[in-house]
Design a protein around this motif. Structure first.
Motif, PDB file in Angstrom:
ATOM      1  N   ALA A   7      26.283 -36.553 -17.944  1.00 46.06           N
ATOM      2  CA  ALA A   7      25.192 -35.915 -18.695  1.00 46.06           C
ATOM      3  C   ALA A   7      25.538 -34.514 -19.166  1.00 46.06           C
ATOM      4  O   ALA A   7      24.820 -33.959 -20.011  1.00 46.06           O
ATOM      5  CB  ALA A   7      23.936 -35.877 -17.830  1.00 46.06           C
ATOM      6  N   ALA A   8      26.603 -33.943 -18.667  1.00 45.23           N
ATOM      7  CA  ALA A   8      26.916 -32.547 -18.962  1.00 45.23           C
ATOM      8  C   ALA A   8      27.262 -32.343 -20.429  1.00 45.23           C
ATOM      9  O   ALA A   8      27.870 -33.201 -21.078  1.00 45.23           O
ATOM     10  CB  ALA A   8      28.083 -32.085 -18.097  1.00 45.23           C
ATOM     11  N   GLU A   9      26.885 -31.189 -20.925  1.00 44.51           N
ATOM     12  CA  GLU A   9      27.309 -30.801 -22.264  1.00 44.51           C
ATOM     13  C   GLU A   9      28.784 -30.405 -22.214  1.00 44.51           C
ATOM     14  O   GLU A   9      29.279 -29.909 -21.193  1.00 44.51           O
ATOM     15  CB  GLU A   9      26.470 -29.636 -22.776  1.00 44.51           C
ATOM     16  CG  GLU A   9      25.013 -29.974 -22.988  1.00 44.51           C
ATOM     17  CD  GLU A   9      24.246 -28.819 -23.590  1.00 44.51           C
ATOM     18  OE1 GLU A   9      24.871 -27.747 -23.805  1.00 44.51           O
ATOM     19  OE2 GLU A   9      23.039 -28.974 -23.833  1.00 44.51           O
ATOM     20  N   GLY A  10      29.450 -30.642 -23.311  1.00 46.18           N
ATOM     21  CA  GLY A  10      30.861 -30.294 -23.356  1.00 46.18           C
ATOM     22  C   GLY A  10      31.376 -30.332 -24.773  1.00 46.18           C
ATOM     23  O   GLY A  10      30.644 -30.646 -25.725  1.00 46.18           O
ATOM     24  N   THR A  11      32.644 -30.014 -24.915  1.00 50.23           N
ATOM     25  CA  THR A  11      33.297 -30.020 -26.222  1.00 50.23           C
ATOM     26  C   THR A  11      33.981 -31.365 -26.416  1.00 50.23           C
ATOM     27  O   THR A  11      34.833 -31.761 -25.609  1.00 50.23           O
ATOM     28  CB  THR A  11      34.348 -28.891 -26.310  1.00 50.23           C
ATOM     29  OG1 THR A  11      33.711 -27.641 -26.040  1.00 50.23           O
ATOM     30  CG2 THR A  11      34.988 -28.868 -27.686  1.00 50.23           C
TER      31      THR A  11
END
Length: 206
Positions: A7-11
């Motif tokens: 679920a984490a935001e990332g590039t």
């Protein structure tokens, strides 16, 4: 932990950008552990002569290619030692092994014989961590960054999601380290589950 990683935001990086970015992160490390978690039981290998030979049913060629890689593998291990690093690969394995896993295991055996730290862990050992989704495929570089490796529907690699959250990176590394302690040396897994099996060509994509 693993749901948080998903679920984490990332590039989002495509495949070439991911490889370039992770190479740069590896160069920045001053000692420590690089973790690799492999969960899927099939990947669609791209530009891999040994995989192409396997699909063609030429097992002798597969082993010729794998054996020819020993010097390069030893050189990689030496480079890690010089940099004060250890590359630890944890391979989650199902029983019976898929044709892909059988093929890959012969490569992993050679890697282990050349000094790479590889352990195998049976899927029941991670069942408590998996619900609707299996564990993600992960690369973790020290305490700096993790990559959730991305694949298309055919399990062809298409890049990765880079996550820079230090707390999440540390938690993921700790979770994999705990699983690592439950794993067995890959050579033992190979002798127990792979060595005596007849090799089957991949059917239906796996």
């Amino acid at each position: 932990m693993f749901d948080r990683i998903r679920a984490a935001e990332g590039t989002i990086l495509d495949r070439p950008a991911y490889h370039a970015d992770s190479d740069q992160e590896e160069e920045k490390l001053d000692g420590g552990v690089i973790w690799k978690l492999e969960r899927a039981q099939y990947f669609n290998e791209l530009d891999d002569p040994a995989w192409d030979a396997f699909v063609a049913g030429d097992w002798a060629r597969v082993m010729e290619i794998f054996e020819s890689e020993r010097d390069a593998v030893r050189a990689d291990v030496g480079r890690y030692v010089h940099q004060g690093l250890e590359f630890r690969r944890l391979r989650i394995v199902e029983d019976p092994p898929t044709p892909y896993l059988q093929w890959e295991s012969h490569s992993h055996r050679i890697f282990a014989e050349c000094g790479h730290a590889i352990r195998a862990l049976d899927t029941p050992e991670v069942a408590h961590l998996e619900g609707a989704n299996p564990l993600p495929e992960l690369m973790i570089y020290g305490t700096r960054v993790l990559y959730q490796v991305r694949y298309d529907e055919a399990w062809t690699p298409i890049g990765a999601k880079r996550v820079d959250d230090p707390e999440l990176v540390a938690g993921a590394a700790a979770a994999i380290a705990e699983l690592w302690e439950r794993g067995e040396a890959f050579s033992d897994y190979f002798d127990r589950c792979i060595a005596a099996r007849s090799i089957s060509r991949p059917a239906g994509g796996n």
